[in-house]
Every structure is written in structure tokens, then in C-alpha cells.
Design a protein around this motif. Sequence first.
Motif, PDB file in Angstrom:
ATOM      1  N   THR A  10       2.622   1.561  -3.588  1.00  0.00           N
ATOM      2  CA  THR A  10       1.726   2.050  -4.649  1.00  0.00           C
ATOM      3  C   THR A  10       1.416   3.520  -4.460  1.00  0.00           C
ATOM      4  OG1 THR A  10      -0.197   1.258  -3.376  1.00  0.00           O
ATOM      5  CG2 THR A  10       0.672  -0.193  -5.104  1.00  0.00           C
ATOM      6  N   GLY A  11       1.264   3.953  -3.197  1.00  0.00           N
ATOM      7  CA  GLY A  11       1.018   5.371  -2.948  1.00  0.00           C
ATOM      8  C   GLY A  11       2.151   6.237  -3.453  1.00  0.00           C
ATOM      9  N   ALA A  55       0.830  -1.203   0.000  1.00  0.00           N
ATOM     10  CA  ALA A  55       0.000   0.000   0.000  1.00  0.00           C
ATOM     11  C   ALA A  55       0.866   1.255   0.000  1.00  0.00           C
ATOM     12  CB  ALA A  55      -0.927  -0.006   1.218  1.00  0.00           C
ATOM     13  N   ARG A  65      -7.700   7.136  -4.272  1.00  0.00           N
ATOM     14  CA  ARG A  65      -6.784   7.776  -3.321  1.00  0.00           C
ATOM     15  C   ARG A  65      -6.137   9.015  -3.938  1.00  0.00           C
ATOM     16  NH1 ARG A  65      -5.488   2.331  -1.898  1.00  0.00           N
ATOM     17  NH2 ARG A  65      -3.635   2.357  -3.236  1.00  0.00           N
ATOM     18  N   ARG A 101      -6.693   2.786  -6.101  1.00  0.00           N
ATOM     19  CA  ARG A 101      -5.530   3.675  -6.215  1.00  0.00           C
ATOM     20  C   ARG A 101      -5.904   5.010  -6.847  1.00  0.00           C
ATOM     21  NH1 ARG A 101      -1.041  -0.339  -8.744  1.00  0.00           N
ATOM     22  NH2 ARG A 101       0.155   1.604  -8.947  1.00  0.00           N
ATOM     23  N   ASP A 144      -8.248  -3.008  -7.593  1.00  0.00           N
ATOM     24  CA  ASP A 144      -7.054  -2.403  -7.018  1.00  0.00           C
ATOM     25  C   ASP A 144      -6.752  -1.060  -7.682  1.00  0.00           C
ATOM     26  OD1 ASP A 144      -4.631  -2.467  -5.357  1.00  0.00           O
ATOM     27  OD2 ASP A 144      -3.571  -2.735  -7.245  1.00  0.00           O
ATOM     28  N   ASP A 192       2.331   6.138  -7.319  1.00  0.00           N
ATOM     29  CA  ASP A 192       1.244   6.854  -7.988  1.00  0.00           C
ATOM     30  C   ASP A 192       1.342   8.358  -7.830  1.00  0.00           C
ATOM     31  OD1 ASP A 192       0.366   4.344  -8.600  1.00  0.00           O
ATOM     32  OD2 ASP A 192      -1.269   4.317  -7.139  1.00  0.00           O
TER      33      ASP A 192
END
Length: 427
Positions: free
Chosen positions: A84-85, A81, A163, A160, A156, A88
Amino acid sequence: MTVFQLPVEVATFRHWLADLARRIPPGGGWYGVFAERDPEGLRACFAGTEILPWDIVESLLQDAGEADGGPFALRGRTLYAAATGAHDRRPGAAGALTERRALMERERRYAESRARELGALLRVTPAPGPDDTARLEHDLAWARDDHTRATARVADLTARLARLGERGEGATAPEPPPAKARRRPRGARYAWLDGAAEDQGPVAAPAPVPVPVLPAGGAAPRGARFGGAPQSAGAAPGGADPAALSEADAVEAGRAAANAVYALQRLRAQGRSGEAYALLCEALNGPPARLPALAGELHRAGLGADWSILLWEAASLPPGRLAAVAGVLADAGRPADCDQLLRQGVARPVEELAGACAALRAEGHHREVRALLTAFVRVRAPEDAARLAAEDPRGLTPQLLEAARAVSAARERDLLHALRVAGLAGT
């Protein structure tokens, strides 16, 4: 020299992933499958330049014998998590995520359709042989796995993107100044397009390398499997004569086929299967009359499997274009390919199949209409055949009965009953 440094979150997840890989017994397992299917993509994920989808991580945990709810897996989920944050937050990430989600959604729909068709083939009468049954069951298992993975990735990627939106980072990056206006695309990938493609809009200038310009790993292929792209102006509609090639056109078709096969060989040798697949899809966007030349070149180069992939994609084309491709193959002396294409197309909605039959009849391809209808009554329910007959009662009812009679007397009786229930028996 500029040195690229991974975000600390991505680097930490990469180290955890390397630890996971060390726990996997050598040989076989899901790791071996992924390494064979997409070696470059797997290397990029272990290098940290891409993030490994979590469904693949779960499969690797299974290889390593790690419980999904165990402490090692839970730590991996937390690190994933965070990675990916960070990944991205890069410039342009929102656009890339949106494109990838659209690609995965099309993959999900394709796998769902593929599983339905394979399930129908397993129920075929007369029953296939043991080898055929095993092959179909194997393919069905893979189709279901592809559907499960695509569904998980859509969820998923959606999370993302959400977010990013919550942080106000969802804006699309401006178009680079890396673009040339109104320049015709070149290279084997675009060899199937004619002059009308010059008005498609800005495209990147081709790089002066021997391998033709192809999409990067994250680009979405635009072939039939992914919903189709607009036909080029040179693509013949169902009612035209797509098989008519002038001598100059025949030479050009041969040249385009040779270039495409050269590119495929290079891509396959380098393990770039996604780009090879995209190139095959592009072949379906050009004039159908060029496809027989491509078929010949592929078989001569030992790439018959790629031709089978292209035929599978062609089965998802719009009805008129499906008929055009089938007609071209028949006229070019490739009846087996034509029959295979039509057999693969029988899982489509009956309205589309009625349109394909009408287009084939308009071009005088009556043998191909019989092949399509025979395949249809062999694998589809009698009620489906009655619904197909209702689309064109005078034209299709007698042909469907003839096709059912060719399959078996029992199939003909079942169809007659379904026609009576639908009020079409006396048509």
C-alpha cells in the motif's frame, strides 16, 4: 512500447496473495462470494493493479484455514503495508484515496441505516411468516457485514492518507489539460439531465463507443444512497407536477429508458456491477416523471431486480423529492411500486417523514399518505408515532390513529397511550 512494471513491494504482495489463493479449497467460501460480486475487481487485485482491502484478505485467510495471528498471516500483513505504501506513492494517489474514503464512509452510514431498518422490520407486529423472517435475517446479516467492512476500510484508508501526509505527499495532482470546459455530458448515464446540466463545469469528452460513458470503478456514485447530488433544474420539487409530460417529453423519456437499459445489460453481462449501480443512482437525479418509463423497460428486459434497487435508493431521497417520486408512480398506475417505496422510507427521521406527508397532501396524494402512515405505525414504536404527530398535530394525529386502527386494535391502544403521554390525545 511502454511496459508497465509493478513496484517490487506490490509484486511481492501479489505473489503472497496467489499463494493464499492456492491454499483455499475449491468452491464456496468468501472467495466464491467476492468472485461473484466483483470478478473484475478481484482480478485487478490479483494482477497487482489494485490492492485488495485487508478485510477481504482476512476472509480469504479464514477460507484457507490460516490463523489470523499465524506466521503466514503476519507475513501477509507486513507485505500489505509495504504494498500500500508503494501503491500510494503514485501521482494522484492522495486524491484517489480521499475519494475512496468518502465513498466508504457513505457506505458505512448506509449499511448502518439499512441494519436499523431491517431490525425494525423483524420486530413488526403481526409477525411475518417463516420465509419472510429468514429473508430479513439473511439481509440483516449482510447489512452488518457490509457495515463492518466499510468501517474497517475507512480506518485503513485514513491511516494510508495519514502516512502520505507525514511524508508530504498529500497534494492533489493538477487538473489534466484529458478536460473540455462547459460541455454537456452525453450518454445513457446522463440521459436524465436536462439542458441546465450544461453549466455543471468541465467534463471529459465522451469516447465514441456504443457503451455510454460511465464512471470508472474508483469513481464515487452520486445517487441517494451516497448522500444525493444537487437536483438538476429540470427536477420537479415536491409541490410541482412532476407527472406532467408533454408528448415530446414522453418520447424522450422512452429513449432515455431504452438507452439506460441497454447500458445496464452490457454492464451486467461484463460483471461491472459498480458502474451499473452508479447508472441506476443517476436516474434519481433527473425528472421523476421519467421513472415510470424506466420501470417498464427494466421489467421488459428481465431486470426487475435493478428496479427494486432503484426504489430502495429512492427511499433515501430528500422528503420533497421522495414525495414527488411516489406521486409519479401512483399517477402512472404503479401503486405497488409507490407503496413499496413508502414502506422502505419509514425508517427515516420523523421530521423528514412529516415533510414527505405534507408534500404528498399538497399534490392530492391522500391514498399515498395513508399508505406511508400505515407502514410507519406497523414497524415503528408508538412513541415514534407520537413524535411524528407532534410535527403537525391537527393534520397527522387523526391520520395516524386511523392508520393504527387499520393495523390492529392493540396498536391503536398503544398509540393512544403514547399520544396522551405526549399531550396530544385531545388534538
